[in-house]
Design a protein around this motif. Structure first.
Motif, PDB file in Angstrom:
ATOM      1  N   ASP A   1       5.950  21.332  -2.168  1.00  0.00           N
ATOM      2  CA  ASP A   1       5.156  22.338  -1.455  1.00  0.00           C
ATOM      3  C   ASP A   1       5.948  23.634  -1.306  1.00  0.00           C
ATOM      4  O   ASP A   1       5.416  24.733  -1.468  1.00  0.00           O
ATOM      5  CB  ASP A   1       4.767  21.828  -0.070  1.00  0.00           C
ATOM      6  CG  ASP A   1       3.443  21.082  -0.065  1.00  0.00           C
ATOM      7  OD1 ASP A   1       3.048  20.576  -1.136  1.00  0.00           O
ATOM      8  OD2 ASP A   1       2.798  21.003   1.002  1.00  0.00           O
ATOM      9  N   LEU A   2       7.221  23.502  -0.997  1.00  0.00           N
ATOM     10  CA  LEU A   2       8.066  24.679  -0.830  1.00  0.00           C
ATOM     11  C   LEU A   2       8.201  25.440  -2.150  1.00  0.00           C
ATOM     12  O   LEU A   2       8.182  26.679  -2.177  1.00  0.00           O
ATOM     13  CB  LEU A   2       9.437  24.251  -0.307  1.00  0.00           C
ATOM     14  CG  LEU A   2      10.448  25.360  -0.022  1.00  0.00           C
ATOM     15  CD1 LEU A   2       9.887  26.400   0.944  1.00  0.00           C
ATOM     16  CD2 LEU A   2      11.732  24.753   0.546  1.00  0.00           C
ATOM     17  N   LEU A   3       8.329  24.715  -3.250  1.00  0.00           N
ATOM     18  CA  LEU A   3       8.422  25.374  -4.558  1.00  0.00           C
ATOM     19  C   LEU A   3       7.136  26.129  -4.890  1.00  0.00           C
ATOM     20  O   LEU A   3       7.179  27.251  -5.425  1.00  0.00           O
ATOM     21  CB  LEU A   3       8.737  24.360  -5.639  1.00  0.00           C
ATOM     22  CG  LEU A   3      10.144  23.732  -5.585  1.00  0.00           C
ATOM     23  CD1 LEU A   3      10.267  22.611  -6.606  1.00  0.00           C
ATOM     24  CD2 LEU A   3      11.223  24.788  -5.814  1.00  0.00           C
ATOM     25  N   ARG A   4       5.999  25.543  -4.570  1.00  0.00           N
ATOM     26  CA  ARG A   4       4.721  26.230  -4.828  1.00  0.00           C
ATOM     27  C   ARG A   4       4.591  27.469  -3.946  1.00  0.00           C
ATOM     28  O   ARG A   4       4.079  28.502  -4.377  1.00  0.00           O
ATOM     29  CB  ARG A   4       3.564  25.255  -4.621  1.00  0.00           C
ATOM     30  CG  ARG A   4       3.531  24.148  -5.678  1.00  0.00           C
ATOM     31  CD  ARG A   4       2.329  23.222  -5.544  1.00  0.00           C
ATOM     32  NE  ARG A   4       2.303  22.241  -6.621  1.00  0.00           N
ATOM     33  CZ  ARG A   4       2.871  21.046  -6.564  1.00  0.00           C
ATOM     34  NH1 ARG A   4       3.500  20.667  -5.457  1.00  0.00           N
ATOM     35  NH2 ARG A   4       2.816  20.222  -7.604  1.00  0.00           N
ATOM     36  N   ALA A   5       5.062  27.362  -2.711  1.00  0.00           N
ATOM     37  CA  ALA A   5       5.068  28.541  -1.842  1.00  0.00           C
ATOM     38  C   ALA A   5       6.030  29.594  -2.373  1.00  0.00           C
ATOM     39  O   ALA A   5       5.787  30.810  -2.210  1.00  0.00           O
ATOM     40  CB  ALA A   5       5.468  28.136  -0.420  1.00  0.00           C
ATOM     41  N   TRP A   6       7.099  29.132  -3.030  1.00  0.00           N
ATOM     42  CA  TRP A   6       8.134  30.059  -3.508  1.00  0.00           C
ATOM     43  C   TRP A   6       7.612  31.014  -4.576  1.00  0.00           C
ATOM     44  O   TRP A   6       8.117  32.120  -4.726  1.00  0.00           O
ATOM     45  CB  TRP A   6       9.330  29.270  -4.032  1.00  0.00           C
ATOM     46  CG  TRP A   6      10.566  30.103  -4.101  1.00  0.00           C
ATOM     47  CD1 TRP A   6      11.201  30.547  -5.223  1.00  0.00           C
ATOM     48  CD2 TRP A   6      11.304  30.622  -2.987  1.00  0.00           C
ATOM     49  NE1 TRP A   6      12.289  31.307  -4.888  1.00  0.00           N
ATOM     50  CE2 TRP A   6      12.374  31.370  -3.513  1.00  0.00           C
ATOM     51  CE3 TRP A   6      11.160  30.530  -1.615  1.00  0.00           C
ATOM     52  CZ2 TRP A   6      13.301  32.019  -2.698  1.00  0.00           C
ATOM     53  CZ3 TRP A   6      12.078  31.167  -0.793  1.00  0.00           C
ATOM     54  CH2 TRP A   6      13.129  31.905  -1.335  1.00  0.00           C
ATOM     55  N   VAL A   7       6.597  30.611  -5.300  1.00  0.00           N
ATOM     56  CA  VAL A   7       5.982  31.518  -6.281  1.00  0.00           C
ATOM     57  C   VAL A   7       5.512  32.785  -5.586  1.00  0.00           C
ATOM     58  O   VAL A   7       5.728  33.911  -6.072  1.00  0.00           O
ATOM     59  CB  VAL A   7       4.805  30.818  -6.998  1.00  0.00           C
ATOM     60  CG1 VAL A   7       4.092  31.797  -7.925  1.00  0.00           C
ATOM     61  CG2 VAL A   7       5.291  29.604  -7.785  1.00  0.00           C
ATOM     62  N   GLN A   8       4.858  32.634  -4.429  1.00  0.00           N
ATOM     63  CA  GLN A   8       4.396  33.798  -3.662  1.00  0.00           C
ATOM     64  C   GLN A   8       5.571  34.558  -3.059  1.00  0.00           C
ATOM     65  O   GLN A   8       5.547  35.792  -2.972  1.00  0.00           O
ATOM     66  CB  GLN A   8       3.454  33.344  -2.551  1.00  0.00           C
ATOM     67  CG  GLN A   8       2.198  32.644  -3.027  1.00  0.00           C
ATOM     68  CD  GLN A   8       1.318  32.230  -1.868  1.00  0.00           C
ATOM     69  OE1 GLN A   8       1.080  33.022  -0.942  1.00  0.00           O
ATOM     70  NE2 GLN A   8       0.813  30.997  -1.908  1.00  0.00           N
ATOM     71  N   VAL A   9       6.599  33.835  -2.629  1.00  0.00           N
ATOM     72  CA  VAL A   9       7.746  34.475  -1.980  1.00  0.00           C
ATOM     73  C   VAL A   9       8.454  35.426  -2.936  1.00  0.00           C
ATOM     74  O   VAL A   9       8.706  36.594  -2.608  1.00  0.00           O
ATOM     75  CB  VAL A   9       8.729  33.423  -1.437  1.00  0.00           C
ATOM     76  CG1 VAL A   9       9.996  34.107  -0.902  1.00  0.00           C
ATOM     77  CG2 VAL A   9       8.070  32.594  -0.331  1.00  0.00           C
ATOM     78  N   VAL A  10       8.772  34.959  -4.140  1.00  0.00           N
ATOM     79  CA  VAL A  10       9.517  35.815  -5.069  1.00  0.00           C
ATOM     80  C   VAL A  10       8.653  36.959  -5.592  1.00  0.00           C
ATOM     81  O   VAL A  10       9.173  37.998  -6.000  1.00  0.00           O
ATOM     82  CB  VAL A  10      10.112  35.019  -6.242  1.00  0.00           C
ATOM     83  CG1 VAL A  10      11.214  34.103  -5.767  1.00  0.00           C
ATOM     84  CG2 VAL A  10       9.048  34.236  -6.980  1.00  0.00           C
ATOM     85  N   SER A  11       7.345  36.779  -5.565  1.00  0.00           N
ATOM     86  CA  SER A  11       6.462  37.881  -5.941  1.00  0.00           C
ATOM     87  C   SER A  11       6.530  38.994  -4.902  1.00  0.00           C
ATOM     88  O   SER A  11       6.533  40.181  -5.242  1.00  0.00           O
ATOM     89  CB  SER A  11       5.018  37.380  -6.078  1.00  0.00           C
ATOM     90  OG  SER A  11       4.140  38.448  -6.379  1.00  0.00           O
ATOM     91  N   ALA A  12       6.622  38.604  -3.623  1.00  0.00           N
ATOM     92  CA  ALA A  12       6.669  39.600  -2.540  1.00  0.00           C
ATOM     93  C   ALA A  12       8.082  40.094  -2.263  1.00  0.00           C
ATOM     94  O   ALA A  12       8.281  41.246  -1.855  1.00  0.00           O
ATOM     95  CB  ALA A  12       6.076  38.996  -1.265  1.00  0.00           C
ATOM     96  N   VAL A  13       9.079  39.239  -2.484  1.00  0.00           N
ATOM     97  CA  VAL A  13      10.489  39.590  -2.220  1.00  0.00           C
ATOM     98  C   VAL A  13      11.285  39.183  -3.459  1.00  0.00           C
ATOM     99  O   VAL A  13      11.852  38.089  -3.513  1.00  0.00           O
ATOM    100  CB  VAL A  13      11.016  38.862  -0.963  1.00  0.00           C
ATOM    101  CG1 VAL A  13      12.425  39.358  -0.622  1.00  0.00           C
ATOM    102  CG2 VAL A  13      10.083  39.039   0.225  1.00  0.00           C
ATOM    103  N   PRO A  14      11.355  40.043  -4.462  1.00  0.00           N
ATOM    104  CA  PRO A  14      11.993  39.666  -5.732  1.00  0.00           C
ATOM    105  C   PRO A  14      13.445  39.224  -5.611  1.00  0.00           C
ATOM    106  O   PRO A  14      13.929  38.445  -6.448  1.00  0.00           O
ATOM    107  CB  PRO A  14      11.872  40.942  -6.570  1.00  0.00           C
ATOM    108  CG  PRO A  14      10.676  41.645  -6.000  1.00  0.00           C
ATOM    109  CD  PRO A  14      10.715  41.371  -4.538  1.00  0.00           C
ATOM    110  N   ALA A  15      14.150  39.692  -4.568  1.00  0.00           N
ATOM    111  CA  ALA A  15      15.562  39.332  -4.403  1.00  0.00           C
ATOM    112  C   ALA A  15      15.745  37.977  -3.719  1.00  0.00           C
ATOM    113  O   ALA A  15      16.876  37.513  -3.551  1.00  0.00           O
ATOM    114  CB  ALA A  15      16.288  40.402  -3.592  1.00  0.00           C
TER     115      ALA A  15
END
Length: 472
Positions: free
Chosen positions: A309-323
């Motif tokens: 679940d965290l990995l799937r959420a991470w797709v959105q995270v790196v899109s919003a915060v590339p670093a």
């Protein structure tokens, strides 16, 4: 008191001293060591060494895998008759073969002597008999097993001085008999705390007059979906059928205690709430935060921890915060599938799997935040230790623990269970506002020290002990 056979028992104790498992000033008694000690005439003996090392008429080969050396021995016909595994000069395991099939396996204790010998079924290769030995070769326990199912067929405890062997149907009555002996020898009357379902059954089978008894379930007792009304976990059914015999039941959280009362009836089960002690395990209080770093430290257990679940959420995270970069500390059966999912989602550049990390608290301390997507918990130490290390947590609001440790908006962010989008949004919010995250972390650390320290929790245990004394 421990009931598990541990070949490296003394080494294990040394590694756990001063930790939550074996607090400073405490000691441990193991059933196997306690039964072996009075029968041991020569603690430096090594009863099987001559046969284990015998190479007469054999040829042998050596291979090395990591720090383990394997020695294979062959008879004149070229058939494998024995292999040994060593760590340095210390034996780990010897397997004897008959007609090309494993027949006997020997395992060695920290003294170097064989402490357990397993007989292997020639058809299934599974264990059919276990025998436990003193260093000088006296067998003090024999256990028979059905090789097809693993079901216990009987345990025999041997007393060479009387010439008698006592049979028990399985481990629980045997362990209860040993526990009874320990309690009878303890003066004044001891406090006894059982915190595992089989330990509960063993303590319940002792005379209640021998100890002041407390029963702690440090896990979520329910099966999926792990909430009130769900069936009780199979391993806890039998002990909790006797919950009315438990003078004191302990719960980790108020919500857990409430659910116990609703499930078993308050007249049968009215738990006392004592949370885990939360320690600040950082090696230093000056560890610097790394911009964009998010951490998770846990066993990689697919069903419980839901790192996917965290990995799937991470797709959105790196899109919003590339670093942003996700640091995963921990190992387990789900690691390979999680690494594969990471590749499928194109996250290899922003996710690192560290495996087991000995300094998990330092890793968490270096993060802007940590995250938890667990499906169930008792009272998650990883969340508490992250907060103690001044790192806020974004977590699913599940049974039990996150809402007891995290004050919404003050120590972190609670997310509806299973809502991957909200999980991502919570992580993004704190990554984009690191000063707010740092403020949450400082607030959380103060609260952990004030409300979950040993000084705060010890009086709760003292009060529970007094209740156990009155009720037992």
């Amino acid at each position: 008191m421990t009931f598990k056979y541990e070949p490296r028992f003394e080494e294990g104790l040394a590694s756990r001293e001063g930790d939550i498992v074996l607090p400073e000033g405490s000691s441990a008694v193991n059933i196997y060591r306690d039964m072996s000690a009075p029968l041991t005439k020569d603690p430096d003996a090594d009863w099987s060494r001559a046969e284990d090392e015998d190479t007469h008429g054999l040829t042998w080969s050596t291979s090395t895998i990591g720090d383990t050396t394997r020695l294979d021995y062959f008879d004149p016909t070229g058939r494998l008759v024995k292999h040994r595994e060593l760590h340095g000069d210390e034996p780990i395991r010897t397997v004897l073969y008959r007609d090309g099939k494993p027949s006997v396996q020997r395992e060695y204790e920290d003294t170097g002597a064989c402490g357990r010998e397993l007989s292997l079924d020639p058809v299934t290769g599974n264990v059919s008999e276990e025998r436990y030995f003193t260093p000088d070769g006296i067998c003090y326990v024999t256990r028979h097993l059905d090789p097809a199912s693993g079901r216990q067929l009987g345990v025999y405890c041997h007393d060479p001085s009387s010439g008698r062997s006592t049979r028990y149907a399985h481990n629980i009555p045997w362990h209860a008999a040993w526990l009874t002996k320990i309690l009878e020898e303890s003066q004044p009357r001891p406090l006894a705390i059982a915190q595992h379902p089989t330990a509960m059954r063993k303590l319940l089978d002792t005379d209640p007059k021998l100890s002041s008894r407390l029963f702690l379930a440090h896990v979520n007792l329910f099966q999926p979906p792990y909430t009130l009304g769900s069936p009780i976990r199979e391993d806890y059914v039998k002990p909790f059928e006797r919950v009315s015999e438990m003078p004191v039941v302990l719960a980790l959280t108020a919500k857990q205690a409430q659910d116990y009362r609703a499930t078993f009836g308050a007249e049968n089960c009215d738990p006392i709430v004592i949370p885990n002690v939360i320690r600040d395990r950082r090696s230093s209080t000056s560890i610097r935060k790394v911009r964009g770093r998010v951490g998770v430290v846990c066993r990689l257990h697919a069903e419980q921890k839901r790192v996917d679940d965290l990995l799937r959420a991470w797709v959105q995270v790196v899109s919003a915060v590339p670093a942003a970069h996700l640091e995963i500390g921990g190992d387990g059966g789900a690691r390979r599938s999680l690494e594969q999912l990471t590749a499928e989602l194109g996250l290899q550049e922003s996710v690192t799997f560290h495996g087991w990390v000995p300094d998990g608290a330092d890793l968490m301390a270096s993060c802007i935040l940590t995250a938890s997507a667990a499906r169930w918990e008792g009272l998650p130490l990883s969340i508490g230790e992250s907060l103690a290390a001044e790192t806020p947590v974004v977590a699913y609001d599940i049974n039990y623990g996150p809402s007891d440790l995290i004050r919404e908006g003050r120590d972190g962010i609670l997310v509806p269970d299973g809502d991957v989008d909200r999980l991502a949004q919570g992580i993004i919010k704190l990554l984009k506002h690191p000063r707010s995250a740092a403020k949450m972390g400082r607030s959380a650390s103060r609260r952990m020290a004030e409300e979950f320290s040993m000084e705060a929790i010890a009086p709760k245990w003292k009060a529970a002990f007094e209740v156990a004394d009155r009720r037992s």
